[in-house]
Scaffold this motif. Structure first.
Motif, PDB file in Angstrom:
ATOM      1  N   SER A  10      -8.079   1.802  -3.452  1.00 22.97           N
ATOM      2  CA  SER A  10      -6.670   2.174  -3.325  1.00 22.97           C
ATOM      3  C   SER A  10      -5.857   1.901  -4.585  1.00 22.97           C
ATOM      4  CB  SER A  10      -6.022   1.432  -2.163  1.00 22.97           C
ATOM      5  OG  SER A  10      -5.849   0.055  -2.483  1.00 22.97           O
ATOM      6  N   GLY A  11      -6.289   0.898  -5.357  1.00 23.01           N
ATOM      7  CA  GLY A  11      -5.517   0.501  -6.525  1.00 23.01           C
ATOM      8  C   GLY A  11      -4.429  -0.514  -6.207  1.00 23.01           C
ATOM      9  N   PHE A  12      -4.246  -0.829  -4.927  1.00 22.65           N
ATOM     10  CA  PHE A  12      -3.270  -1.852  -4.537  1.00 22.65           C
ATOM     11  C   PHE A  12      -3.901  -3.229  -4.699  1.00 22.65           C
ATOM     12  CE2 PHE A  12      -1.496   1.655  -1.953  1.00 22.65           C
ATOM     13  CZ  PHE A  12      -0.152   1.542  -2.288  1.00 22.65           C
ATOM     14  N   PRO A  13      -3.137  -4.197  -5.213  1.00 20.77           N
ATOM     15  CA  PRO A  13      -3.684  -5.558  -5.268  1.00 20.77           C
ATOM     16  C   PRO A  13      -3.811  -6.147  -3.869  1.00 20.77           C
ATOM     17  CG  PRO A  13      -1.432  -5.506  -6.119  1.00 20.77           C
ATOM     18  CD  PRO A  13      -1.820  -4.089  -5.823  1.00 20.77           C
ATOM     19  N   ALA A  14      -4.696  -7.116  -3.723  1.00 18.11           N
ATOM     20  CA  ALA A  14      -4.916  -7.757  -2.425  1.00 18.11           C
ATOM     21  C   ALA A  14      -3.633  -8.365  -1.881  1.00 18.11           C
ATOM     22  CB  ALA A  14      -6.008  -8.820  -2.549  1.00 18.11           C
ATOM     23  N   SER A  15      -2.784  -8.893  -2.759  1.00 13.52           N
ATOM     24  CA  SER A  15      -1.526  -9.486  -2.304  1.00 13.52           C
ATOM     25  C   SER A  15      -0.635  -8.448  -1.625  1.00 13.52           C
ATOM     26  CB  SER A  15      -0.782 -10.143  -3.471  1.00 13.52           C
ATOM     27  OG  SER A  15      -0.508  -9.184  -4.484  1.00 13.52           O
ATOM     28  N   THR A  16      -0.638  -7.223  -2.133  1.00 14.91           N
ATOM     29  CA  THR A  16       0.150  -6.152  -1.521  1.00 14.91           C
ATOM     30  C   THR A  16      -0.430  -5.788  -0.160  1.00 14.91           C
ATOM     31  OG1 THR A  16       0.825  -5.293  -3.673  1.00 14.91           O
ATOM     32  CG2 THR A  16       0.945  -3.764  -1.803  1.00 14.91           C
ATOM     33  N   LEU A  17      -1.750  -5.724  -0.069  1.00 16.02           N
ATOM     34  CA  LEU A  17      -2.384  -5.417   1.216  1.00 16.02           C
ATOM     35  C   LEU A  17      -2.056  -6.489   2.250  1.00 16.02           C
ATOM     36  CD1 LEU A  17      -5.886  -4.204  -0.010  1.00 16.02           C
ATOM     37  CD2 LEU A  17      -3.886  -2.825   0.586  1.00 16.02           C
ATOM     38  N   ARG A  18      -2.086  -7.745   1.849  1.00 15.30           N
ATOM     39  CA  ARG A  18      -1.737  -8.822   2.770  1.00 15.30           C
ATOM     40  C   ARG A  18      -0.271  -8.722   3.188  1.00 15.30           C
ATOM     41  NH1 ARG A  18      -5.339 -11.537  -0.733  1.00 15.30           N
ATOM     42  NH2 ARG A  18      -3.629 -12.334  -2.000  1.00 15.30           N
ATOM     43  N   TYR A  19       0.593  -8.379   2.241  1.00 12.37           N
ATOM     44  CA  TYR A  19       2.023  -8.220   2.547  1.00 12.37           C
ATOM     45  C   TYR A  19       2.239  -7.047   3.502  1.00 12.37           C
ATOM     46  CZ  TYR A  19       7.030  -7.549   1.900  1.00 12.37           C
ATOM     47  OH  TYR A  19       8.365  -7.398   2.121  1.00 12.37           O
ATOM     48  N   TYR A  20       1.582  -5.922   3.248  1.00  5.53           N
ATOM     49  CA  TYR A  20       1.710  -4.760   4.135  1.00  5.53           C
ATOM     50  C   TYR A  20       1.198  -5.098   5.536  1.00  5.53           C
ATOM     51  CZ  TYR A  20       2.814  -1.584   0.224  1.00  5.53           C
ATOM     52  OH  TYR A  20       3.400  -0.934  -0.837  1.00  5.53           O
ATOM     53  N   GLU A  21       0.158  -5.905   5.609  1.00  3.11           N
ATOM     54  CA  GLU A  21      -0.347  -6.314   6.909  1.00  3.11           C
ATOM     55  C   GLU A  21       0.681  -7.216   7.608  1.00  3.11           C
ATOM     56  OE1 GLU A  21      -4.406  -7.942   9.027  1.00  3.11           O
ATOM     57  OE2 GLU A  21      -4.067  -8.486   6.932  1.00  3.11           O
ATOM     58  N   GLU A  22       1.275  -8.119   6.860  1.00  4.33           N
ATOM     59  CA  GLU A  22       2.309  -9.003   7.407  1.00  4.33           C
ATOM     60  C   GLU A  22       3.503  -8.195   7.922  1.00  4.33           C
ATOM     61  OE1 GLU A  22       5.419 -11.919   5.250  1.00  4.33           O
ATOM     62  OE2 GLU A  22       3.317 -12.424   4.879  1.00  4.33           O
ATOM     63  N   LYS A  23       3.852  -7.104   7.221  1.00  2.00           N
ATOM     64  CA  LYS A  23       4.973  -6.240   7.622  1.00  2.00           C
ATOM     65  C   LYS A  23       4.597  -5.296   8.766  1.00  2.00           C
ATOM     66  CE  LYS A  23       8.387  -5.290   5.419  1.00  2.00           C
ATOM     67  NZ  LYS A  23       9.773  -5.622   5.709  1.00  2.00           N
ATOM     68  N   GLY A  24       3.311  -5.257   9.124  1.00  2.08           N
ATOM     69  CA  GLY A  24       2.875  -4.391  10.214  1.00  2.08           C
ATOM     70  C   GLY A  24       2.586  -2.962   9.799  1.00  2.08           C
ATOM     71  N   GLY A  41      -9.675   4.470   7.581  1.00  6.80           N
ATOM     72  CA  GLY A  41      -8.393   5.172   7.667  1.00  6.80           C
ATOM     73  C   GLY A  41      -7.252   4.452   6.978  1.00  6.80           C
ATOM     74  N   VAL A  42      -7.470   3.181   6.615  1.00  2.00           N
ATOM     75  CA  VAL A  42      -6.412   2.430   5.939  1.00  2.00           C
ATOM     76  C   VAL A  42      -6.059   3.081   4.602  1.00  2.00           C
ATOM     77  CG1 VAL A  42      -7.846   0.759   4.668  1.00  2.00           C
ATOM     78  CG2 VAL A  42      -5.570   0.095   5.469  1.00  2.00           C
ATOM     79  N   LEU A  43      -7.023   3.767   3.989  1.00  3.21           N
ATOM     80  CA  LEU A  43      -6.747   4.424   2.707  1.00  3.21           C
ATOM     81  C   LEU A  43      -5.732   5.556   2.881  1.00  3.21           C
ATOM     82  CD1 LEU A  43     -10.345   4.450   1.211  1.00  3.21           C
ATOM     83  CD2 LEU A  43      -8.444   2.917   0.627  1.00  3.21           C
ATOM     84  N   ASP A  44      -5.821   6.304   3.983  1.00  2.00           N
ATOM     85  CA  ASP A  44      -4.827   7.344   4.261  1.00  2.00           C
ATOM     86  C   ASP A  44      -3.463   6.715   4.514  1.00  2.00           C
ATOM     87  OD1 ASP A  44      -6.660   9.413   3.992  1.00  2.00           O
ATOM     88  OD2 ASP A  44      -7.105   9.481   6.146  1.00  2.00           O
TER      89      ASP A  44
END
Length: 131
Positions: A10-24, A41-44
Motif C-alpha cells: 500500500s505504501g502506508f507506514p504501519a503507524s498509519t495502518l494502526r491509526y486507521y484501525e483505531e479510527k475504525g 480487501g484492505v488494499l481497496d
C-alpha cells in the motif's frame, strides 16, 4: 496478509495502518504473533481512503462512507458537494495564480501603485465580501 505486507503493497507506514484501525476505517482479522493480519480487501479500502484524502475529505467524513461491515457506502450527494467545493477552490486559486503572474510581470515601478495588485490585496482580506 500481515501488516508488513500491507505496508509494502500500500505504501502506508504501519503507524498509519494502526491509526486507521483505531479510527475504525480498517479492521485487522487477527494476529500472527505480534503482527496484525488483514484481509486482501484492505488494499481497496486503503485506496478509497487515499482517494478521499486527496479529494479533501477528512478521515471522519471518509469513515462515514463505510457501513459497519466495512463495505463502501458512498453518498453521491456528498461527492457532488465536495466537487462543488473543489470548483470554488479551483476558481479562487486560479484567480490568485493570475494575480501573482500579473504582479510578477507588472510594468509598474511599485506593486502598490498597480491597480491590479491593489485588487489582489483587497480580495485577500479574510472578512471582505466579494461581489
Amino acid at each position: 496478509m500481515d501488516i508488513s505486507e500491507v505496508v509494502r503493497r500500500s505504501g502506508f507506514p504501519a503507524s498509519t495502518l494502526r491509526y486507521y484501525e483505531e479510527k475504525g476505517l480498517i479492521a485487522s482479522t487477527g494476529r500472527r504473533g505480534l503482527k496484525r493480519l488483514f484481509a486482501p480487501g484492505v488494499l481497496d479500502t486503503l485506496a478509497l481512503i487515499s482517494l478521499g484524502r486527496s479529494a479533501g475529505f477528512s478521515l471522519d467524513e471518509i469513515a462515514g462512507m463505510f457501513s459497519a461491515d466495512g463495505k463502501a457506502q458512498i453518498d453521491r450527494q456528498v461527492l457532488s458537494g465536495k466537487a462543488d467545493e473543489l470548483d470554488r477552490t479551483i476558481r479562487k486559486l486560479s484567480a490568485m495564480r493570475d494575480g501573482l503572474r500579473h504582479a510578477a510581470n507588472c510594468p509598474a515601478s511599485d506593486h502598490l501603485a498597480c491597480s491590479t495588485f491593489q485588487r489582489l490585496m483587497s480580495n485577500a482580506l479574510p472578512g471582505k465580501e466579494r461581489p
